[in-house]
Scaffold this active site. Structure first.
Site, PDB file in Angstrom:
ATOM      1  N   CYS A   1      50.495  33.189  13.824  1.00  7.73           N
ATOM      2  CA  CYS A   1      50.957  32.445  12.649  1.00  7.73           C
ATOM      3  C   CYS A   1      52.447  32.144  12.762  1.00  7.73           C
ATOM      4  O   CYS A   1      53.272  33.060  12.828  1.00  7.73           O
ATOM      5  CB  CYS A   1      50.681  33.223  11.375  1.00  7.73           C
ATOM      6  SG  CYS A   1      51.229  32.349   9.883  1.00  7.73           S
TER       7      CYS A   1
ATOM      8  N   LYS B   1      44.735  37.489  18.167  1.00  7.69           N
ATOM      9  CA  LYS B   1      44.870  36.027  18.117  1.00  7.69           C
ATOM     10  C   LYS B   1      46.335  35.692  18.356  1.00  7.69           C
ATOM     11  O   LYS B   1      47.222  36.281  17.737  1.00  7.69           O
ATOM     12  CB  LYS B   1      44.421  35.466  16.773  1.00  7.69           C
ATOM     13  CG  LYS B   1      44.397  33.949  16.723  1.00  7.69           C
ATOM     14  CD  LYS B   1      43.824  33.447  15.398  1.00  7.69           C
ATOM     15  CE  LYS B   1      43.623  31.941  15.420  1.00  7.69           C
ATOM     16  NZ  LYS B   1      44.908  31.201  15.441  1.00  7.69           N
TER      17      LYS B   1
ATOM     18  N   HIS C   1      45.361  30.071  20.425  1.00  9.21           N
ATOM     19  CA  HIS C   1      45.722  28.743  19.944  1.00  9.21           C
ATOM     20  C   HIS C   1      46.574  28.114  21.035  1.00  9.21           C
ATOM     21  O   HIS C   1      47.673  28.597  21.338  1.00  9.21           O
ATOM     22  CB  HIS C   1      46.510  28.839  18.639  1.00  9.21           C
ATOM     23  CG  HIS C   1      46.777  27.509  17.997  1.00  9.21           C
ATOM     24  ND1 HIS C   1      46.813  27.345  16.632  1.00  9.21           N
ATOM     25  CD2 HIS C   1      47.026  26.281  18.520  1.00  9.21           C
ATOM     26  CE1 HIS C   1      47.070  26.073  16.348  1.00  9.21           C
ATOM     27  NE2 HIS C   1      47.209  25.416  17.492  1.00  9.21           N
TER      28      HIS C   1
ATOM     29  N   ASN D   1      41.330  27.925  20.517  1.00  7.51           N
ATOM     30  CA  ASN D   1      41.634  27.503  19.146  1.00  7.51           C
ATOM     31  C   ASN D   1      42.685  26.396  19.201  1.00  7.51           C
ATOM     32  O   ASN D   1      43.520  26.352  20.097  1.00  7.51           O
ATOM     33  CB  ASN D   1      42.150  28.701  18.347  1.00  7.51           C
ATOM     34  CG  ASN D   1      42.591  28.332  16.935  1.00  7.51           C
ATOM     35  OD1 ASN D   1      43.683  28.665  16.507  1.00  7.51           O
ATOM     36  ND2 ASN D   1      41.743  27.643  16.198  1.00  7.51           N
TER      37      ASN D   1
ATOM     38  N   GLY E   1      43.113  22.178  17.483  1.00 11.32           N
ATOM     39  CA  GLY E   1      42.806  20.778  17.765  1.00 11.32           C
ATOM     40  C   GLY E   1      41.341  20.404  17.785  1.00 11.32           C
ATOM     41  O   GLY E   1      40.999  19.221  17.763  1.00 11.32           O
TER      42      GLY E   1
ATOM     43  N   GLY F   1      38.700  26.101  12.060  1.00 13.01           N
ATOM     44  CA  GLY F   1      39.029  26.657  10.751  1.00 13.01           C
ATOM     45  C   GLY F   1      39.048  25.642   9.636  1.00 13.01           C
ATOM     46  O   GLY F   1      38.104  25.542   8.842  1.00 13.01           O
ATOM     47  N   ARG F   2      40.119  24.862   9.569  1.00  8.79           N
ATOM     48  CA  ARG F   2      40.319  23.962   8.432  1.00  8.79           C
ATOM     49  C   ARG F   2      39.230  22.901   8.317  1.00  8.79           C
ATOM     50  O   ARG F   2      38.815  22.548   7.214  1.00  8.79           O
ATOM     51  CB  ARG F   2      41.701  23.316   8.521  1.00  8.79           C
ATOM     52  CG  ARG F   2      42.817  24.269   8.145  1.00  8.79           C
ATOM     53  CD  ARG F   2      44.199  23.675   8.379  1.00  8.79           C
ATOM     54  NE  ARG F   2      45.222  24.590   7.906  1.00  8.79           N
ATOM     55  CZ  ARG F   2      45.614  25.676   8.561  1.00  8.79           C
ATOM     56  NH1 ARG F   2      45.072  25.956   9.745  1.00  8.79           N
ATOM     57  NH2 ARG F   2      46.541  26.478   8.053  1.00  8.79           N
TER      58      ARG F   2
END
Length: 211
Positions: A34, A76, A125, A166, A168, A191-192
């Site tokens: 994050c 992550k 990510h 993760n 894109g 996710g989103r």
């Protein structure tokens, strides 16, 4: 968190809730990805942890001990941060960086975190986290370029570990394409897009597995 003692206590609390039937977790995950200023900008939290893999190893060890080893501990992360860039992140400077050196630093992070023999599962990510500028989380999801090839290389270079990709990917067809490109990927995280339109993922089994 960035305090091993606190993380061990939090993990014990989770296990107590699990034992009492309030939750049924299958893994414990430490988020080192994050980049939000509210997280990474407030100390050694989130993506800022990538600059201290020794601490990440200590934190995951504390989580393992706090759960008595009953649940796997996963991490992550991003593919790195901009902490080594002179004068902070610029897209031009970043695209001119030595890709092999960047990948080597990512490998060092993976190896040091995994050296305690606890973490073998990573969700990557495939962008760096820009921490030197006041980037919003949205900027950090769009401005740094994606480097899926790094994740694919990790899959090949560390066959004893598992890696999920993760960043894109926002459709089932996109996820399928990544599995076809790298069949040994453990997973593709979305996710989103899923949260915004969960019904569009209702046919995941048929698209991804032909079921």
């Amino acid at each position: 968190g960035s305090d091993p003692e606190v993380m061990a206590g939090a993990t014990k609390a989770v296990m107590e809730l699990t034992d009492r039937g309030y939750c049924d977790y299958t893994a414990l995950n430490l988020n080192c990805g994050c980049p939000s200023p509210k997280v990474a900008g407030k100390g050694c939290f989130g993506a800022a942890l990538m600059d201290d893999p020794k601490l990440v190893r200590e934190l995951t060890t504390a989580m393992h001990d706090g759960s008595d080893g009953k649940l796997p501990v996963t991490v992550k992360c991003r593919i790195g941060t901009d902490s080594d860039m002179e004068n902070g992140f610029t897209l031009k400077q970043y695209t001119e960086m030595d890709a092999e050196k960047e990948y080597s630093e990512l490998c060092k992070f993976i190896e040091q975190v995994a050296s305690a023999g606890i973490v073998t599962d990573f969700q990557i990510h495939a962008r760096i986290a820009v921490l030197s500028k006041s980037f919003s989380p949205a900027d950090n999801r769009k401005v740094p370029p994606l480097k899926y090839d790094y994740v694919r290389r990790l899959v090949q270079d560390y066959p004893d570990f598992t890696f999920s990709l993760n960043g894109g990917v926002d459709t089932l067809s996109g996820a399928k394409a990544e599995f076809e490109e790298c069949p040994d990927l453990a997973g593709v995280m979305i996710g989103r897009a899923w949260a915004a339109n969960p019904w569009s993922f209702a046919c995941a089994d048929s698209v991804l597995y032909g079921d």
